[in-house]
Scaffold this motif. Sequence first.
Motif, PDB file in Angstrom:
ATOM      1  N   TRP A   5       0.940  -1.388   0.390  1.00  9.57           N
ATOM      2  CA  TRP A   5       0.020  -0.217   0.190  1.00  9.57           C
ATOM      3  C   TRP A   5       1.009   0.768  -0.151  1.00  9.57           C
ATOM      4  CZ3 TRP A   5      -5.775  -1.216  -0.210  1.00  9.57           C
ATOM      5  CH2 TRP A   5      -5.802  -1.662   0.152  1.00  9.57           C
ATOM      6  N   ARG A   6       0.512   2.165  -1.205  1.00  7.42           N
ATOM      7  CA  ARG A   6       1.025   3.301  -0.909  1.00  7.42           C
ATOM      8  C   ARG A   6      -0.223   4.424  -0.177  1.00  7.42           C
ATOM      9  NH1 ARG A   6       5.434   3.987  -3.769  1.00  7.42           N
ATOM     10  NH2 ARG A   6       6.317   2.560  -5.237  1.00  7.42           N
ATOM     11  N   LEU A   7       1.441   5.883   1.189  1.00  9.52           N
ATOM     12  CA  LEU A   7       0.582   6.374   1.443  1.00  9.52           C
ATOM     13  C   LEU A   7      -0.154   7.402   0.749  1.00  9.52           C
ATOM     14  CD1 LEU A   7      -0.132   7.336   4.498  1.00  9.52           C
ATOM     15  CD2 LEU A   7       1.559   9.255   3.947  1.00  9.52           C
ATOM     16  N   VAL A   8      -1.924   7.716   1.213  1.00  8.76           N
ATOM     17  CA  VAL A   8      -2.246   9.155   0.151  1.00  8.76           C
ATOM     18  C   VAL A   8      -2.260  10.016   1.858  1.00  8.76           C
ATOM     19  CG1 VAL A   8      -4.695   9.974  -0.761  1.00  8.76           C
ATOM     20  CG2 VAL A   8      -4.057   7.285  -0.931  1.00  8.76           C
ATOM     21  N   GLU A   9      -2.201   9.467   2.175  1.00  8.09           N
ATOM     22  CA  GLU A   9      -2.657  10.995   3.151  1.00  8.09           C
ATOM     23  C   GLU A   9      -2.619  10.212   5.044  1.00  8.09           C
ATOM     24  OE1 GLU A   9      -4.979  14.695   5.082  1.00  8.09           O
ATOM     25  OE2 GLU A   9      -6.424  12.842   3.753  1.00  8.09           O
ATOM     26  N   TRP A  10      -1.356  10.918   5.826  1.00  5.75           N
ATOM     27  CA  TRP A  10      -1.690  11.003   7.095  1.00  5.75           C
ATOM     28  C   TRP A  10      -2.157  12.182   7.542  1.00  5.75           C
ATOM     29  CZ3 TRP A  10       2.906  10.141   9.975  1.00  5.75           C
ATOM     30  CH2 TRP A  10       3.725   9.923  11.705  1.00  5.75           C
ATOM     31  N   ARG A  11      -2.538  12.823   8.258  1.00  7.06           N
ATOM     32  CA  ARG A  11      -3.410  13.248   9.376  1.00  7.06           C
ATOM     33  C   ARG A  11      -3.602  12.941  10.488  1.00  7.06           C
ATOM     34  NH1 ARG A  11      -8.179  12.321   5.808  1.00  7.06           N
ATOM     35  NH2 ARG A  11      -9.629  11.682   6.901  1.00  7.06           N
ATOM     36  N   ILE A  12      -3.743  14.349  11.623  1.00  5.09           N
ATOM     37  CA  ILE A  12      -4.299  14.312  12.816  1.00  5.09           C
ATOM     38  C   ILE A  12      -5.382  15.605  13.144  1.00  5.09           C
ATOM     39  CG2 ILE A  12      -3.552  14.557  14.572  1.00  5.09           C
ATOM     40  CD1 ILE A  12      -0.197  13.996  13.811  1.00  5.09           C
ATOM     41  N   SER A  13      -6.337  15.023  13.511  1.00  2.00           N
ATOM     42  CA  SER A  13      -7.250  15.514  13.820  1.00  2.00           C
ATOM     43  C   SER A  13      -7.563  15.712  15.764  1.00  2.00           C
ATOM     44  CB  SER A  13      -9.081  14.579  13.716  1.00  2.00           C
ATOM     45  OG  SER A  13      -8.616  14.604  12.423  1.00  2.00           O
ATOM     46  N   HIS A  14      -7.184  17.267  15.870  1.00  5.29           N
ATOM     47  CA  HIS A  14      -7.365  17.301  17.029  1.00  5.29           C
ATOM     48  C   HIS A  14      -8.565  18.419  17.929  1.00  5.29           C
ATOM     49  CE1 HIS A  14      -2.990  18.109  16.832  1.00  5.29           C
ATOM     50  NE2 HIS A  14      -2.904  17.612  15.329  1.00  5.29           N
ATOM     51  N   GLY A  15      -8.496  17.852  18.734  1.00  7.28           N
ATOM     52  CA  GLY A  15      -9.283  18.529  19.931  1.00  7.28           C
ATOM     53  C   GLY A  15     -10.371  19.376  19.463  1.00  7.28           C
ATOM     54  N   GLY A  16     -11.482  20.179  18.904  1.00  6.12           N
ATOM     55  CA  GLY A  16     -11.601  22.022  18.619  1.00  6.12           C
ATOM     56  C   GLY A  16     -11.448  21.636  17.252  1.00  6.12           C
ATOM     57  N   GLY A  17     -11.187  20.920  16.204  1.00  7.43           N
ATOM     58  CA  GLY A  17     -11.359  20.846  14.901  1.00  7.43           C
ATOM     59  C   GLY A  17     -10.113  21.048  13.757  1.00  7.43           C
ATOM     60  N   ARG A  18      -9.286  21.827  14.650  1.00  3.31           N
ATOM     61  CA  ARG A  18      -7.746  21.683  13.429  1.00  3.31           C
ATOM     62  C   ARG A  18      -7.241  20.216  13.599  1.00  3.31           C
ATOM     63  NH1 ARG A  18      -2.075  21.725  14.784  1.00  3.31           N
ATOM     64  NH2 ARG A  18      -2.382  21.083  16.710  1.00  3.31           N
ATOM     65  N   VAL A  19      -6.338  20.315  11.921  1.00  2.15           N
ATOM     66  CA  VAL A  19      -5.943  19.350  11.371  1.00  2.15           C
ATOM     67  C   VAL A  19      -4.660  19.974  11.268  1.00  2.15           C
ATOM     68  CG1 VAL A  19      -6.200  17.488   9.357  1.00  2.15           C
ATOM     69  CG2 VAL A  19      -8.446  18.792  10.462  1.00  2.15           C
TER      70      VAL A  19
ATOM     71  N   HIS B 101      -1.000  17.477   9.115  1.00  4.58           N
ATOM     72  CA  HIS B 101      -0.513  16.677   8.694  1.00  4.58           C
ATOM     73  C   HIS B 101       1.374  16.384   9.037  1.00  4.58           C
ATOM     74  CE1 HIS B 101      -3.555  17.819   6.203  1.00  4.58           C
ATOM     75  NE2 HIS B 101      -3.667  16.702   6.174  1.00  4.58           N
ATOM     76  N   PRO B 102       1.234  15.503  10.459  1.00  3.40           N
ATOM     77  CA  PRO B 102       3.010  15.409  10.367  1.00  3.40           C
ATOM     78  C   PRO B 102       3.986  15.585  10.027  1.00  3.40           C
ATOM     79  CG  PRO B 102       1.594  13.580  11.515  1.00  3.40           C
ATOM     80  CD  PRO B 102       0.851  15.045  10.739  1.00  3.40           C
ATOM     81  N   PHE B 103       3.398  15.016   8.271  1.00  4.89           N
ATOM     82  CA  PHE B 103       4.931  15.335   7.705  1.00  4.89           C
ATOM     83  C   PHE B 103       4.309  16.046   6.736  1.00  4.89           C
ATOM     84  CE2 PHE B 103       7.116  10.510   9.286  1.00  4.89           C
ATOM     85  CZ  PHE B 103       7.747  11.930  10.462  1.00  4.89           C
ATOM     86  N   GLY B 104       3.717  16.762   6.853  1.00  6.68           N
ATOM     87  CA  GLY B 104       3.596  17.833   5.080  1.00  6.68           C
ATOM     88  C   GLY B 104       2.194  16.866   4.473  1.00  6.68           C
ATOM     89  N   ARG B 105       1.726  17.566   3.241  1.00 11.40           N
ATOM     90  CA  ARG B 105       0.197  16.913   3.122  1.00 11.40           C
ATOM     91  C   ARG B 105       1.136  16.322   1.291  1.00 11.40           C
ATOM     92  NH1 ARG B 105      -4.687  19.681   3.397  1.00 11.40           N
ATOM     93  NH2 ARG B 105      -4.567  21.128   4.551  1.00 11.40           N
ATOM     94  N   ASP B 106       2.574  15.877   1.421  1.00 12.31           N
ATOM     95  CA  ASP B 106       2.756  15.040   0.634  1.00 12.31           C
ATOM     96  C   ASP B 106       3.760  14.340   1.046  1.00 12.31           C
ATOM     97  OD1 ASP B 106       4.574  17.157   1.552  1.00 12.31           O
ATOM     98  OD2 ASP B 106       5.988  17.692  -0.599  1.00 12.31           O
ATOM     99  N   ALA B 107       3.508  13.258   2.436  1.00  9.58           N
ATOM    100  CA  ALA B 107       4.263  12.790   2.966  1.00  9.58           C
ATOM    101  C   ALA B 107       4.073  11.629   1.752  1.00  9.58           C
ATOM    102  CB  ALA B 107       3.907  11.775   4.373  1.00  9.58           C
ATOM    103  N   VAL B 108       4.775  10.749   1.980  1.00  9.02           N
ATOM    104  CA  VAL B 108       5.510   9.473   1.320  1.00  9.02           C
ATOM    105  C   VAL B 108       5.919   8.394   2.304  1.00  9.02           C
ATOM    106  CG1 VAL B 108       6.070  10.687  -1.424  1.00  9.02           C
ATOM    107  CG2 VAL B 108       8.021  10.169   1.341  1.00  9.02           C
ATOM    108  N   GLY B 109       5.215   7.268   1.822  1.00 11.45           N
ATOM    109  CA  GLY B 109       5.266   5.891   2.480  1.00 11.45           C
ATOM    110  C   GLY B 109       4.462   5.176   2.394  1.00 11.45           C
ATOM    111  N   LEU B 110       5.016   3.668   2.660  1.00 11.63           N
ATOM    112  CA  LEU B 110       5.266   2.362   2.131  1.00 11.63           C
ATOM    113  C   LEU B 110       4.112   1.210   3.259  1.00 11.63           C
ATOM    114  CD1 LEU B 110       8.366   1.939  -0.638  1.00 11.63           C
ATOM    115  CD2 LEU B 110       4.986   1.854  -0.684  1.00 11.63           C
TER     116      LEU B 110
END
Length: 133
Positions: free
Chosen positions: A7-21, A23-32
Amino acid sequence: MDVVGAWRLVEWRISHGGGRVSHPFGRDAVGLLYYTSDGYMSATVARAERPPLPGATPRQAPPAAQAEAFASFFCYSGRYEIRDGQVAHDVEMALNPAFVGTTQVRELNFDGDRLILAAKEDDRWHTLIWRRA
């Protein structure tokens, strides 16, 4: 749908309390992410376009460059088991030694050709979206 395969990463996001989102490694993070049919897994995520470490070998790079390489990369591997809509990763090896010996439990969902793994950490949700490679 079966998790076995690559599998290839599409997105890693963190949803914080209060609605803030974030992306720890940026919106263009890569992964396998790999799941094998005999029960092993490996996950690797990194910031996109990481610079090479200076020096002839990584161990000769300045400490600040080594620290940035560590901070922009995440990986672990071990055995996995699917149970009741979740996948449990029993960590045998990891970049962060604190992960070794832990079990990382993720909510497991599919959306079309996407695998969605999510986990709560304190008051925030980590969501990783993967597409079959």
